[in-house]
Design an enzyme around this catalytic site. Structure first.
Site, PDB file in Angstrom:
ATOM      1  CE  LYS A   1      33.630  13.615  45.910  1.00  0.00           C
ATOM      2  NZ  LYS A   1      34.104  13.576  47.319  1.00  0.00           N
TER       3      LYS A   1
ATOM      4  CB  VAL B   1      30.793  25.041  58.208  1.00  0.00           C
ATOM      5  CG1 VAL B   1      31.729  25.967  58.955  1.00  0.00           C
ATOM      6  CG2 VAL B   1      30.175  24.032  59.172  1.00  0.00           C
TER       7      VAL B   1
ATOM      8  CE  LYS C   1      36.509  37.502  52.146  1.00  0.00           C
ATOM      9  NZ  LYS C   1      35.149  36.984  51.872  1.00  0.00           N
TER      10      LYS C   1
ATOM     11  NE  ARG D   1      27.186  28.924  52.840  1.00  0.00           N
ATOM     12  CZ  ARG D   1      27.177  27.705  52.314  1.00  0.00           C
ATOM     13  NH1 ARG D   1      28.171  26.878  52.563  1.00  0.00           N
ATOM     14  NH2 ARG D   1      26.196  27.312  51.540  1.00  0.00           N
TER      15      ARG D   1
END
Length: 333
Positions: free
Chosen positions: A33, A281, A193, A257
């Site tokens: 995008k 997040v 996980k 992350r």
């Protein structure tokens, strides 16, 4: 002979996997995008925003921001969009993807609000038959794959021939795919996980050691295996690359992350502060509540996911989270 392959989403993992596909001899079109990313990949063969470590992407990779142009000639369409935004993003591609194309998901997550796996979300969004859907999951940290370090993965599709076609399209000298028909198991492994990785990261960040980390990983594996079996998965899948393999990589690396997000929580940061530090997040955060809800739906206890949900929603500390894991009657392992 190489295929025409489109990757929807030019984040770190989408771009790294696009490079794998290009290295395997395919013509790869990235869709994004953000016009800046499109121009960077198309004109400079670089993704400075999402994957700056790769100085030059292969010449057989290009990019576009036009949905119809991106998929019009695709033999395979790879979806690498953030899991919680997948449904909204994919609806825009309905009717554009060629009828023969296989759609492959790289996403890992349970949709919040519906408790649906990504295979369900993708198929519903695109009105796609099961035999044209495949998912890829395994110990695949994007930075290492972008650096072309040896790695393996698993391709799942109910149609084994189509799973094999996808696997052949991403086979390189450094990337080895295996195939399975257990789509549910693969999806559950990849999604659940991440919750365990958050918890392990939090424990590490709070200063706990190997025993605590091993306990969380092992009980997390037991939790996701029980959920998977209740959902119809093959328990063996959880002890292969998509299960234990992915768990080891995700729970033990600062490149993950989810692990890093959890570590920041363990150091005392709030969810909001950890989100800022992580530049977004981690998928395990929105997935956690969905896992708890899924456990209730399937009548499977999810003590680890429940305690992590309390961390994320109530702000309890790591010590309180761990204490919650011990507050149960003695049972068999």
């Amino acid at each position: 002979m190489g295929k025409n392959i489109t990757v929807l989403g030019a984040g770190a993992w989408g771009t790294a996997f696009g490079q794998v596909l290009a290295d395997a001899g395919n013509t790869v079109t990235m869709w994004a995008k953000e016009q800046r990313i499109v121009e960077d990949i198309r004109d400079r063969h670089h993704n400075a925003v999402r994957l700056p470590s790769v100085e030059k992407l292969p010449d057989n990779m290009t990019a576009t921001g036009d949905r119809a142009e991106a998929v019009k000639n695709a033999d395979i369409v790879v979806v690498a969009i953030a899991a919680q935004f997948a449904r909204v993003a994919l609806v825009e591609f309905k009717g554009l993807i060629p009828d023969h194309a296989i759609v492959v998901s790289l996403m890992k997550g349970i949709e919040r609000g519906t408790n649906k796996r990504m295979d369900e979300v993708v198929r519903e969004s695109l009105d796609l038959p099961a035999d044209r859907f495949a998912a890829i999951s395994g110990p695949n940290l994007s930075k290492e794959i972008a650096d072309r370090h040896p790695a393996a993965t698993v391709v799942a599709c109910t149609n084994l021939d189509n799973a094999t076609k996808v696997a052949e399209a991403c086979t390189t000298s450094y990337f080895k795919p295996f195939v399975t028909t257990d789509v549910i198991g693969l999806e559950m492994c990849g999604s659940l996980k991440n919750v365990t990785a958050l918890a392990v990261g939090m424990a590490r960040g709070a200063g706990y050691g190997e025993n605590t980390a091993a306990m969380i990983e092992t009980r997390g594996l037991a939790e996701l295996t029980a959920l998977g079996a209740a959902a119809g998965a093959d328990p063996k899948t959880f002890f292969g690359l998509a299960g234990v393999g992915d768990l080891i990589a995700t729970c033990g690396s600062p490149l993950s992350r989810n692990y890093t997000f959890g570590a920041n929580l363990g150091k005392g940061l709030t969810v909001e502060e950890a989100t800022k530090v992580s530049n977004g997040v981690a998928e395990g955060v929105p997935t956690t509540d969905a896992v708890v809800a899924l456990g209730e739906q399937l009548d499977v206890p999810t003590p680890l996911a429940y305690q992590m949900s309390r961390v994320l929603n109530e702000g309890i500390s790591c010590s309180e989270m761990l204490a919650g894991l011990f507050g149960h009657e003695v049972t068999g392992e």
